[in-house]
Design a protein around this motif. Structure first.
Motif, PDB file in Angstrom:
ATOM      1  N   ALA A 112       0.987  -1.136  -0.042  1.00 59.65           N
ATOM      2  CA  ALA A 112      -0.127  -0.085  -0.169  1.00 59.65           C
ATOM      3  C   ALA A 112       0.832   1.343   0.079  1.00 59.65           C
ATOM      4  CB  ALA A 112      -1.103  -0.116   1.304  1.00 59.65           C
ATOM      5  N   GLN A 113       0.276   2.437  -0.139  1.00 64.22           N
ATOM      6  CA  GLN A 113       1.039   3.591  -0.023  1.00 64.22           C
ATOM      7  C   GLN A 113       0.383   4.441   0.921  1.00 64.22           C
ATOM      8  OE1 GLN A 113       1.201   5.839  -3.673  1.00 64.22           O
ATOM      9  NE2 GLN A 113      -0.462   4.667  -4.244  1.00 64.22           N
ATOM     10  N   MET A 114       1.468   5.354   1.731  1.00 58.77           N
ATOM     11  CA  MET A 114       0.903   6.316   2.801  1.00 58.77           C
ATOM     12  C   MET A 114       1.036   7.691   2.346  1.00 58.77           C
ATOM     13  SD  MET A 114       2.146   6.227   6.649  1.00 58.77           S
ATOM     14  CE  MET A 114       3.467   7.551   6.327  1.00 58.77           C
ATOM     15  N   VAL A 115      -0.139   8.567   2.251  1.00 58.73           N
ATOM     16  CA  VAL A 115       0.185   9.892   1.922  1.00 58.73           C
ATOM     17  C   VAL A 115      -0.383  10.654   3.251  1.00 58.73           C
ATOM     18  CG1 VAL A 115      -0.998  11.678   0.492  1.00 58.73           C
ATOM     19  CG2 VAL A 115      -0.647   9.757  -0.332  1.00 58.73           C
ATOM     20  N   VAL A 116       0.786  11.680   3.486  1.00 65.24           N
ATOM     21  CA  VAL A 116       0.435  12.674   4.662  1.00 65.24           C
ATOM     22  C   VAL A 116      -0.184  13.754   4.082  1.00 65.24           C
ATOM     23  CG1 VAL A 116       1.574  13.875   6.566  1.00 65.24           C
ATOM     24  CG2 VAL A 116       2.388  11.609   5.937  1.00 65.24           C
ATOM     25  N   GLN A 117      -1.343  14.355   4.982  1.00 67.54           N
ATOM     26  CA  GLN A 117      -2.098  15.304   4.327  1.00 67.54           C
ATOM     27  C   GLN A 117      -2.390  16.384   5.850  1.00 67.54           C
ATOM     28  OE1 GLN A 117      -5.320  14.487   2.011  1.00 67.54           O
ATOM     29  NE2 GLN A 117      -4.053  14.151   0.232  1.00 67.54           N
ATOM     30  N   SER A 118      -2.519  17.610   5.200  1.00 70.29           N
ATOM     31  CA  SER A 118      -3.173  18.348   6.492  1.00 70.29           C
ATOM     32  C   SER A 118      -4.589  18.214   6.643  1.00 70.29           C
ATOM     33  CB  SER A 118      -2.869  19.796   6.452  1.00 70.29           C
ATOM     34  OG  SER A 118      -3.401  20.238   4.894  1.00 70.29           O
ATOM     35  N   VAL A 119      -5.292  18.288   7.795  1.00 70.65           N
ATOM     36  CA  VAL A 119      -6.730  18.125   7.880  1.00 70.65           C
ATOM     37  C   VAL A 119      -7.301  19.096   8.788  1.00 70.65           C
ATOM     38  CG1 VAL A 119      -7.037  15.579   7.387  1.00 70.65           C
ATOM     39  CG2 VAL A 119      -6.231  16.386   9.698  1.00 70.65           C
ATOM     40  N   GLU A 120      -8.437  19.500   8.300  1.00 67.67           N
ATOM     41  CA  GLU A 120      -9.350  20.565   9.134  1.00 67.67           C
ATOM     42  C   GLU A 120     -10.192  19.799  10.201  1.00 67.67           C
ATOM     43  OE1 GLU A 120      -9.156  24.257   9.191  1.00 67.67           O
ATOM     44  OE2 GLU A 120      -7.490  24.254   7.377  1.00 67.67           O
ATOM     45  N   GLN A 121     -10.359  20.414  11.519  1.00 69.64           N
ATOM     46  CA  GLN A 121     -11.410  19.994  12.198  1.00 69.64           C
ATOM     47  C   GLN A 121     -12.351  21.190  12.174  1.00 69.64           C
ATOM     48  OE1 GLN A 121      -9.856  18.710  16.207  1.00 69.64           O
ATOM     49  NE2 GLN A 121      -9.944  16.677  15.696  1.00 69.64           N
ATOM     50  N   VAL A 122     -13.833  20.796  12.279  1.00 72.99           N
ATOM     51  CA  VAL A 122     -14.682  21.938  12.148  1.00 72.99           C
ATOM     52  C   VAL A 122     -15.305  21.857  13.537  1.00 72.99           C
ATOM     53  CG1 VAL A 122     -14.926  21.613   9.563  1.00 72.99           C
ATOM     54  CG2 VAL A 122     -16.225  20.302  11.085  1.00 72.99           C
ATOM     55  N   THR A 123     -16.201  22.937  13.483  1.00 73.68           N
ATOM     56  CA  THR A 123     -17.170  22.964  14.780  1.00 73.68           C
ATOM     57  C   THR A 123     -18.483  23.315  13.846  1.00 73.68           C
ATOM     58  OG1 THR A 123     -16.774  25.440  14.912  1.00 73.68           O
ATOM     59  CG2 THR A 123     -15.595  24.005  16.357  1.00 73.68           C
ATOM     60  N   TRP A 124     -19.582  23.196  14.774  1.00 70.65           N
ATOM     61  CA  TRP A 124     -20.946  23.099  14.016  1.00 70.65           C
ATOM     62  C   TRP A 124     -21.725  24.511  14.531  1.00 70.65           C
ATOM     63  CZ3 TRP A 124     -21.543  20.061  10.255  1.00 70.65           C
ATOM     64  CH2 TRP A 124     -20.926  18.481  10.478  1.00 70.65           C
ATOM     65  N   GLU A 125     -22.178  24.998  13.489  1.00 64.54           N
ATOM     66  CA  GLU A 125     -22.946  26.302  13.848  1.00 64.54           C
ATOM     67  C   GLU A 125     -24.454  25.765  13.475  1.00 64.54           C
ATOM     68  OE1 GLU A 125     -22.101  30.007  11.897  1.00 64.54           O
ATOM     69  OE2 GLU A 125     -20.115  29.718  12.496  1.00 64.54           O
ATOM     70  N   PRO A 126     -25.188  25.362  14.051  1.00 71.13           N
ATOM     71  CA  PRO A 126     -26.566  24.990  13.815  1.00 71.13           C
ATOM     72  C   PRO A 126     -27.320  26.037  13.126  1.00 71.13           C
ATOM     73  CG  PRO A 126     -26.136  24.402  16.173  1.00 71.13           C
ATOM     74  CD  PRO A 126     -24.978  25.026  15.749  1.00 71.13           C
ATOM     75  N   ALA A 127     -28.349  25.627  12.009  1.00 72.65           N
ATOM     76  CA  ALA A 127     -28.773  26.678  11.215  1.00 72.65           C
ATOM     77  C   ALA A 127     -30.126  26.292  10.865  1.00 72.65           C
ATOM     78  CB  ALA A 127     -27.902  26.841   9.875  1.00 72.65           C
ATOM     79  N   GLU A 128     -31.149  27.049  10.589  1.00 68.72           N
ATOM     80  CA  GLU A 128     -32.273  26.766  10.138  1.00 68.72           C
ATOM     81  C   GLU A 128     -32.257  26.437   8.777  1.00 68.72           C
ATOM     82  OE1 GLU A 128     -35.283  26.214  11.970  1.00 68.72           O
ATOM     83  OE2 GLU A 128     -34.147  26.523  13.858  1.00 68.72           O
ATOM     84  N   SER A 129     -31.644  27.170   8.032  1.00 68.59           N
ATOM     85  CA  SER A 129     -31.593  27.095   6.415  1.00 68.59           C
ATOM     86  C   SER A 129     -30.259  27.127   5.924  1.00 68.59           C
ATOM     87  CB  SER A 129     -32.432  27.915   5.808  1.00 68.59           C
ATOM     88  OG  SER A 129     -31.993  29.361   6.022  1.00 68.59           O
ATOM     89  N   LEU A 130     -30.085  26.554   4.759  1.00 67.07           N
ATOM     90  CA  LEU A 130     -28.628  26.666   4.134  1.00 67.07           C
ATOM     91  C   LEU A 130     -28.861  27.497   3.029  1.00 67.07           C
ATOM     92  CD1 LEU A 130     -27.732  22.904   4.785  1.00 67.07           C
ATOM     93  CD2 LEU A 130     -27.152  24.659   6.053  1.00 67.07           C
ATOM     94  N   SER A 131     -27.594  28.096   2.458  1.00 65.53           N
ATOM     95  CA  SER A 131     -27.765  29.018   1.427  1.00 65.53           C
ATOM     96  C   SER A 131     -28.149  28.209   0.078  1.00 65.53           C
ATOM     97  CB  SER A 131     -26.221  29.397   0.943  1.00 65.53           C
ATOM     98  OG  SER A 131     -25.337  28.566   0.866  1.00 65.53           O
ATOM     99  N   VAL A 132     -28.811  28.656  -0.956  1.00 63.49           N
ATOM    100  CA  VAL A 132     -29.235  28.141  -2.199  1.00 63.49           C
ATOM    101  C   VAL A 132     -28.318  28.057  -3.123  1.00 63.49           C
ATOM    102  CG1 VAL A 132     -30.756  28.419  -4.093  1.00 63.49           C
ATOM    103  CG2 VAL A 132     -31.619  28.761  -1.827  1.00 63.49           C
ATOM    104  N   THR A 133     -28.002  27.164  -3.940  1.00 64.89           N
ATOM    105  CA  THR A 133     -26.799  27.020  -4.896  1.00 64.89           C
ATOM    106  C   THR A 133     -27.472  26.345  -6.215  1.00 64.89           C
ATOM    107  OG1 THR A 133     -26.237  24.749  -4.578  1.00 64.89           O
ATOM    108  CG2 THR A 133     -25.161  26.473  -3.258  1.00 64.89           C
ATOM    109  N   GLU A 134     -26.426  26.616  -7.368  1.00 65.14           N
ATOM    110  CA  GLU A 134     -27.163  26.056  -8.598  1.00 65.14           C
ATOM    111  C   GLU A 134     -27.366  24.571  -8.606  1.00 65.14           C
ATOM    112  OE1 GLU A 134     -24.216  26.777 -11.933  1.00 65.14           O
ATOM    113  OE2 GLU A 134     -25.086  25.683 -13.092  1.00 65.14           O
ATOM    114  N   ARG A 135     -26.343  23.998  -7.835  1.00 67.56           N
ATOM    115  CA  ARG A 135     -26.550  22.597  -7.548  1.00 67.56           C
ATOM    116  C   ARG A 135     -27.803  22.239  -6.542  1.00 67.56           C
ATOM    117  NH1 ARG A 135     -23.973  17.602  -7.810  1.00 67.56           N
ATOM    118  NH2 ARG A 135     -22.332  18.401  -9.092  1.00 67.56           N
ATOM    119  N   ASN A 136     -27.842  22.891  -5.700  1.00 68.87           N
ATOM    120  CA  ASN A 136     -28.903  22.837  -4.540  1.00 68.87           C
ATOM    121  C   ASN A 136     -28.546  21.341  -4.063  1.00 68.87           C
ATOM    122  OD1 ASN A 136     -30.105  24.705  -2.995  1.00 68.87           O
ATOM    123  ND2 ASN A 136     -31.976  24.345  -3.816  1.00 68.87           N
ATOM    124  N   ALA A 137     -29.928  20.571  -4.187  1.00 68.64           N
ATOM    125  CA  ALA A 137     -29.868  19.261  -3.606  1.00 68.64           C
ATOM    126  C   ALA A 137     -29.414  18.183  -4.722  1.00 68.64           C
ATOM    127  CB  ALA A 137     -31.183  18.859  -2.891  1.00 68.64           C
TER     128      ALA A 137
END
Ligand SMILES: O=c1ccn([C@H]2C[C@H](O)[C@@H](COP(=O)(O)OP(=O)(O)OP(=O)(O)O)O2)c(=O)[nH]1
Ligand SMILES: [Mg+2]
Length: 146
Positions: A112-137
């Motif tokens: 196998a091969q091993m790739v080292v990468q940087s990663v982000e940890q996120v925090t949640w911001e609860p929201a009632e609605s999400l922004s609309v996009t061309e792809r949307n759902a």
């Protein structure tokens, strides 16, 4: 970026290394006292003898090798495998034989091969609605349809 590494039973095993100047991954070798014979569709956990200490904010991904996949039908079952920065155990590789024939993995094989990468940890911001996009759902192959 230097990272702490420990390898056990490595008499004939070099540390993983980049094969070419711009390789993304370093090949990992099986550390085995006896060959493993994998029947068709059989899976196994292969030790590498490798222990690493990643800095916070990094992960290592364990990915299949294309040569092994095309020649022997062997791949990583949980691809990409995730090595967490706080993991101090031995890196092991979950291989599966997707070919119709029995396949053998020998000590020192590059599995196998091993790739080292940087990663982000996120925090949640609860929201009632999400922004609309061309792809949307739309997803799962919805683009390109008339
Ligand atoms: O291919 C792999 C995948 C994981 N690991 C090790 C390092 C990783 O940090 C740990 C846990 O992996 P993962 O989170 O994928 O497994 P889990 O089933 O969620 O186990 P856990 O509950 O210990 O997180 O196992 C490997 O050695 N090889
Ligand atoms: Mg986990």
């Amino acid at each position: 970026m230097p990272i702490a590494v420990k390898i056990i039973n490595h008499s004939d095993h070099p540390l993983p290394a980049y094969a070419t100047a711009l390789s993304a991954g370093m090949d990992l070798r099986a550390q085995l006292s006896a060959p493993i014979v994998l029947k068709s569709l059989e899976r196994t956990l292969v030790p590498t003898g490798l222990f690493i200490e990643l800095p916070a904010g990094y992960e290592a991904q364990i990915r299949p090798r294309s040569g092994l996949a095309v020649k022997q039908g062997i791949t990583c079952l949980n691809t990409p495998g995730t090595i967490d920065a706080d993991y101090r155990g031995e890196i092991k590789v979950i291989l599966i034989n997707l070919s119709a024939e029995e396949q053998t993995i020998a000590n020192g094989d590059r599995i196998a091969q091993m790739v080292v990468q940087s990663v982000e940890q996120v925090t949640w911001e609860p929201a009632e609605s999400l922004s609309v996009t061309e792809r949307n759902a739309g997803g799962f192959g919805h683009t390109g349809k008339s």
